[in-house]
Each structure stands twice: as structure tokens, then as C-alpha cells.
Design an enzyme around this catalytic site. Structure first.
Site, short mmCIF file in Angstrom:
data_model
loop_
_atom_site.label_atom_id
_atom_site.label_comp_id
_atom_site.label_asym_id
_atom_site.label_seq_id
_atom_site.Cartn_x
_atom_site.Cartn_y
_atom_site.Cartn_z
N ALA A 14 34.90 13.00 10.99
CA ALA A 14 35.88 12.09 11.15
C ALA A 14 36.09 11.93 12.75
O ALA A 14 36.15 10.79 13.50
CB ALA A 14 37.02 12.40 10.43
N ARG A 24 31.92 2.91 21.88
CA ARG A 24 31.04 1.74 21.86
C ARG A 24 31.91 0.49 22.31
O ARG A 24 31.48 -0.38 22.82
CB ARG A 24 30.46 1.57 20.65
CG ARG A 24 29.36 2.24 20.15
CD ARG A 24 28.80 1.88 19.08
NE ARG A 24 29.32 2.48 17.72
CZ ARG A 24 28.95 3.74 17.27
NH1 ARG A 24 27.98 4.61 17.68
NH2 ARG A 24 29.68 3.94 16.12
N SER A 43 29.40 17.33 14.96
CA SER A 43 28.97 16.32 14.00
C SER A 43 27.73 16.73 13.07
O SER A 43 26.39 16.45 13.39
CB SER A 43 28.04 15.00 14.92
OG SER A 43 29.04 14.55 15.90
N CYS A 47 27.79 19.49 4.00
CA CYS A 47 27.36 19.37 2.78
C CYS A 47 25.90 20.10 2.37
O CYS A 47 25.56 20.09 1.41
CB CYS A 47 27.26 17.93 2.28
SG CYS A 47 28.81 16.91 2.13
N ARG A 74 26.89 10.16 26.45
CA ARG A 74 27.33 9.01 25.93
C ARG A 74 29.24 8.99 26.56
O ARG A 74 29.50 7.97 26.01
CB ARG A 74 27.60 8.81 24.54
CG ARG A 74 26.08 8.72 23.83
CD ARG A 74 25.95 8.42 22.59
NE ARG A 74 24.60 8.56 21.92
CZ ARG A 74 24.30 8.40 20.57
NH1 ARG A 74 25.21 8.31 19.68
NH2 ARG A 74 22.94 8.38 20.36
N ASP A 291 38.64 15.44 5.92
CA ASP A 291 39.36 16.32 4.98
C ASP A 291 40.63 16.56 4.95
O ASP A 291 41.29 17.49 4.38
CB ASP A 291 38.48 17.44 4.94
CG ASP A 291 36.99 17.16 4.32
OD1 ASP A 291 36.72 15.83 4.05
OD2 ASP A 291 36.32 18.07 4.33
N TYR A 434 14.97 -3.23 -14.48
CA TYR A 434 14.41 -2.55 -15.71
C TYR A 434 13.01 -2.63 -15.64
O TYR A 434 12.25 -3.74 -15.28
CB TYR A 434 14.78 -3.40 -17.15
CG TYR A 434 13.97 -2.78 -18.25
CD1 TYR A 434 13.89 -1.66 -18.77
CD2 TYR A 434 12.83 -3.78 -18.73
CE1 TYR A 434 12.76 -1.02 -19.75
CE2 TYR A 434 11.92 -3.47 -19.56
CZ TYR A 434 12.04 -2.02 -20.09
OH TYR A 434 11.17 -1.80 -21.03
N TRP A 442 18.01 -0.83 -22.25
CA TRP A 442 19.62 -0.77 -21.83
C TRP A 442 19.81 0.39 -20.98
O TRP A 442 19.65 1.74 -21.53
CB TRP A 442 20.59 -0.76 -23.22
CG TRP A 442 20.53 -1.71 -23.86
CD1 TRP A 442 19.78 -2.31 -25.09
CD2 TRP A 442 21.39 -2.84 -23.70
NE1 TRP A 442 20.10 -3.62 -25.42
CE2 TRP A 442 21.28 -4.03 -24.51
CE3 TRP A 442 22.43 -3.20 -22.95
CZ2 TRP A 442 21.88 -5.05 -24.68
CZ3 TRP A 442 23.20 -4.36 -22.94
CH2 TRP A 442 23.09 -5.34 -23.82
N ARG A 450 28.88 -0.38 -23.76
CA ARG A 450 28.85 -1.19 -25.08
C ARG A 450 29.79 -0.43 -25.88
O ARG A 450 30.15 -0.89 -26.69
CB ARG A 450 27.19 -1.45 -25.61
CG ARG A 450 26.46 -2.49 -24.77
CD ARG A 450 25.08 -2.21 -25.13
NE ARG A 450 25.07 -3.15 -26.59
CZ ARG A 450 23.86 -3.08 -27.26
NH1 ARG A 450 22.75 -2.38 -26.98
NH2 ARG A 450 23.80 -3.64 -28.30
#
Length: 461
Positions: A14, A24, A43, A47, A74, A291, A434, A442, A450
Site C-alpha cells: 500500500a 507519476r 514492495s 504471499c 524515481r 492490512d 466451454y 455446465w 442451478r
């Protein structure tokens, strides 16, 4: 005219997404960006830590999207090993401590815009032995490195994972890959409290078949240590489990101690509360993302703490756009998550039964057994799809999927449907791709839809 200063606490998803987006949109002469990170990396993909530990990917460098030097090139002034220790909202300043003993000590920094991106910390229950060598939480790359140091520097034959949430099951797989005998202790009825118990049971059965000893209803009371002070096992109320390594997989809590001490608004889970622009409520010049915040759950209408890197990056983009002079909002989430343990894929989106009941919704549930491909096509694997639908309206409320290859990412169909507010009738009528190598005629999600249509009609008849 002096440049405005954007100060960021936290150098991961974040925080650095906010910094990059603001840069930017703003020239260096208009906006100075200063980011403080108490760790050694910026950065990075937390995970990916279980897959680094398990040897499936290289680390830590492969898990870093942008290094501090890349950010500096940057025009973002990144300060590593610096920790924010106090926020003064009235004075618009932050007190920062240099963690290097040879550094600058403590110093106040003023800000025009402050971004709080402090992330979350692993739950670490108070009990004997919890801080012993060989006990590891897994949240940062530094945590991953410390865990690997233990695995590589100590003879680890037996490992105990405390908690069977996403991190717990992923770390169980990683340790199996490292050749350990693994026991997972979960105090709940089934592993994966992010699923309903009937779906969690499928996960436990699969873990057992993989050679993982999954023990449920097991409340840990002590981490046992030897004469050298190191871990030698874990005790529950009814049994003991020997181990040379203990991994905490009990989930995380928002890292908001600084925010609480500064008097900033927190939600029920302790996460920061923001508006849709990710501005902390009641504080014009303070933003928060990742988080450490609570987000709007679009299905329940309530705020919840849902720590995921996808949310963190999007929220950072929103913050950076707003600080950089543009306008953006973060509309909330539907609670989508996907994981795996060995070849078992686990996914959910929307509400569980208990969550739907807690917000007063009346609903029906169905469970459908299907396959990943046409039944006659080689390699087809079974999967189970559970679906919740609102009574009377038929609005989709949630979906859970457990299966092998081809199961997990099917949850995205339901996630899109939830975001669009679709009914199960509409899901069943979707024009999905499909061909026998990819799906039955299906799709499994539509098979469940369904059944849900029929359940809604039966409930109202």
C-alpha cells in the site's frame, strides 16, 4: 514555493503503491515523498513466503517487485531500518527512530499528507514458551529469512503449525516439501475458518491424505522448551506434540498501535476506518491503506479486516491518485480469497453461513459435486461447490470451492457475480466458455447455481 511533503509509514504494497502513483502524477518540485520502512525490503510479496520456504521459488530477491534503489531512482526517498514511533496529527508531524545504533536517533518530520501503511502482525498468543528460539511468525521477508535460518541451521524432523487458516495450510505444505513430519493444530471444528465447517471438513480429509496430521478441537496451551531453551514441542489441553520447529498460523491483526495512540478512529477488529477515498475519517491530511485498515464488504454492508495484497495495492493506487491531485475511490470488496495445500485448491467469496446470519439475511444453501473438465476427458478432477443465495430474491450471497486442478480460480465467476449483484438465475444463465479440456457442458459454478435456483423456489413455495 516549497514542495508539499508526503510521508509514508510502511514500505510494502500500500505504501509504495501510493508513493509510486503520487510520483507519476506530480513533479519532484511539487511533491517530496519520504517513506519510512523498519525492515530491510520494500514492495515485496509476503504471499510468496510459503513458496520460498518450500523451495518452489527463489527468495528473497525474487519476491521483491521494486527495490529501495529503484524507488529512489524515481524520486522517492526511502529510509530503511527506520521506525515511526509517534504520530502528532495536530502538529502534522511524525517521530521516527533510526534502528541503526550508529544512526540519527529520533527525529520529528513534518508532513502535508501522511500515509499509514503499517500492515498487520501475526497473532502471537500469550503463553509459556511463545518467544522461544524455533517459534516463528510469517509476515515479512525478514520473518521468512529467520524461518529458513532455523530450517537450515537446526535438524528439524518434526514441525507443528499452530492454526489452520491460509498461512497455516500453506506453511504445512512448505514444511512437507522440506521433508518434515507436520502436525497442524486447529482449535476450531475444522481447518480453514474462512470456509463453512462442511467445506472445511473436505480440506481436513485431503490434508490427512497428504500425510499431514490435522488435529482439530486442539487449543494450544504451551510451547514446551528443552534445557537449551529451544522448542521441543507443543502442548494442548489434552496432548503433547514433539517438534523442533513451531510456525504460528493464527492469522494477523492490524498493526495500528501508533494510530490508536494518536487517537485515530478504529473499527471492531482494530483496523483504521477510512472513507472511500482512503482518507482516515475525520482527518483531512491522513490516509491509510493495506492490512492496517478495515474495508467495506459489499455483500454484508459492514466493514471488515480482510488483509490481502490485492486490496493493499489498489488502495495504495487510490491514495496516490488523491495525493497527486487526481480523484479515486476504493469501493470495497466481496471477500474473495484462494489458496492451496499441495494439490488441493481452496477458494471462497462473499459470505459464509454464519456471516449471512449475523447481518440478518435469510438464505438457502446448496452443495454441488462436479468435475473440472468433461467427465470423459483425461485428467478431469472432482470439485465441490457450495453456494448461498438470498431467499425470495435469489441474490447470490457467497460461494466456496474445494477441489483439485482447475477448481480455485473458478471462484472469480462468483466474485464478479457478487460485485454485480446478480441472482443465481443470472449466474446459471451466464455464457461461459466451454470445451471438454476446460469444463463440463455446465460449469461447476453453474451446476451449483442451478441447484440454488431450485432451492430458492422451494423455500418460497
Amino acid at each position: 514555493m516549497a514542495a508539499r511533503r508526503m510521508v509514508i509509514i510502511g514500505g510494502d504494497a500500500a505504501g509504495m503503491s501510493a508513493a509510486s502513483q503520487a510520483r507519476r502524477l506530480s513533479s519532484r518540485g511539487d511533491l517530496e515523498i519520504l517513506a519510512f520502512e523498519r525492515g530491510h525490503f520494500t514492495s515485496y510479496s509476503a504471499c510468496g513466503i510459503p513458496y520460498w520456504v518450500g523451495g518452489e521459488v527463489d527468495g528473497p530477491g525474487a519476491l521483491v517487485a521494486r527495490t529501495p534503489d529503484t524507488h529512489r531512482g524515481r524520486g522517492i526517498d526511502v529510509r530503511l531500518r527506520t521506525e515511526a514511533i509517534e504520530i502528532d496529527p495536530a502538529g502534522q508531524r511524525v517521530l521516527v527512530r533510526d534502528l541503526d545504533p550508529r544512526g540519527d536517533g529520533e527525529r520529528w518530520y513534518g508532513y502535508d499528507d501522511l500515509v499509514i501503511a503499517t500492515g498487520a502482525r501475526p497473532r502471537r498468543p500469550s503463553m509459556p514458551g511463545i518467544d522461544a528460539p524455533g517459534v516463528h511468525g510469517v509476515q515479512t521477508l525478514d520473518d521468512g529469512r529467520a524461518l529458513l535460518d532455523t530450517l537450515e541451521g537446526t535438524r528439524v524432523e518434526r514441525a507443528v503449525v499452530v492454526g489452520a487458516g491460509y498461512i497455516g495450510v500453506e506453511m504445512a505444505e512448505a514444511l512437507i516439501r522440506r521433508g518434515c513430519r507436520v502436525t497442524v493444530l486447529e482449535r476450531g471444528e475444522q481447518p480453514m475458518a474462512t470456509l463453512d465447517p462442511d467445506m472445511g471438513r473436505l480440506v481436513r480429509e485431503a490434508m490427512t491424505g497428504m500425510g499431514i496430521d490435522a488435529v482439530t478441537g486442539a487449543e494450544v496451551t504451551e510451547v514446551m522448551t528443552g534445557e537449551d531453551g529451544r522448542v521441543r514441542g507443543v502442548a494442548t489441553k489434552v496432548s503433547e506434540y514433539p517438534a523442533e520447529l513451531v510456525v504460528l498460523g493464527l492469522g494477523v491483526v492490524p498493526e495500528t498501535v501508533l494510530a490508536r495512540e494518536a487517537g485515530l478512529p478504529l473499527g471492531e477488529s482494530g483496523g483504521l476506518l477510512t472513507d472511500l477515498a482512503m482518507r482516515v475519517r475525520g482527518h483531512e491530511h491522513i490516509w491509510a491503506g493495506g492490512d492496517c485498515v478495515e474495508v467495506l464488504h459489499q455483500v454484508s454492508g459492514r466493514t471488515r479486516h480482510i488483509p490481502l495484497g490485492t486490496h493493499a495495492n489498489k488502495q495504495g493506487q487510490v491514495i496516490g491518485t488523491n495525493v497527486g491531485g487526481g480523484y479515486a475511490t476504493f469501493p470495497g470488496v466481496v471477500g474473495t480469497a484462494v489458496s492451496k495445500v499441495c494439490d488441493l485448491e481452496i477458494a471462497r467469496t462473499g459470505l459464509l453461513e454464519a456471516e449471512a446470519a449475523a447481518v440478518g439475511l435469510r438464505f438457502v444453501t446448496v452443495t454441488a459435486e462436479s468435475t473440472s473438465r468433461a467427465g470423459y476427458y483425461p485428467g478431469t478432477r472432482p470439485m465441490t461447490v457450495k453456494m448461498l443465495a438470498e431467499r425470495r430474491t435469489g441474490r447470490l450471497l457467497g460461494a466456496q470451492i474445494v477441489g483439485r486442478e482447475g477448481a480455485g480460480k473458478r471462484v472469480d465467476i462468483a466474485a464478479v457475480a457478487l460485485t454485480a449483484g446478480m441472482t443465481v438465475d443470472q449466474v446459471a444463465a451466464l455464457d461461459l466458455g466451454y470445451a471438454p479440456p476446460f469444463s463440463p457442458v455446465w460449469d461447476p459454478v453453474q451446476v451449483a447455481a442451478r441447484k440454488a435456483v431450485a432451492a430458492v423456489r422451494a423455500a418460497e413455495s
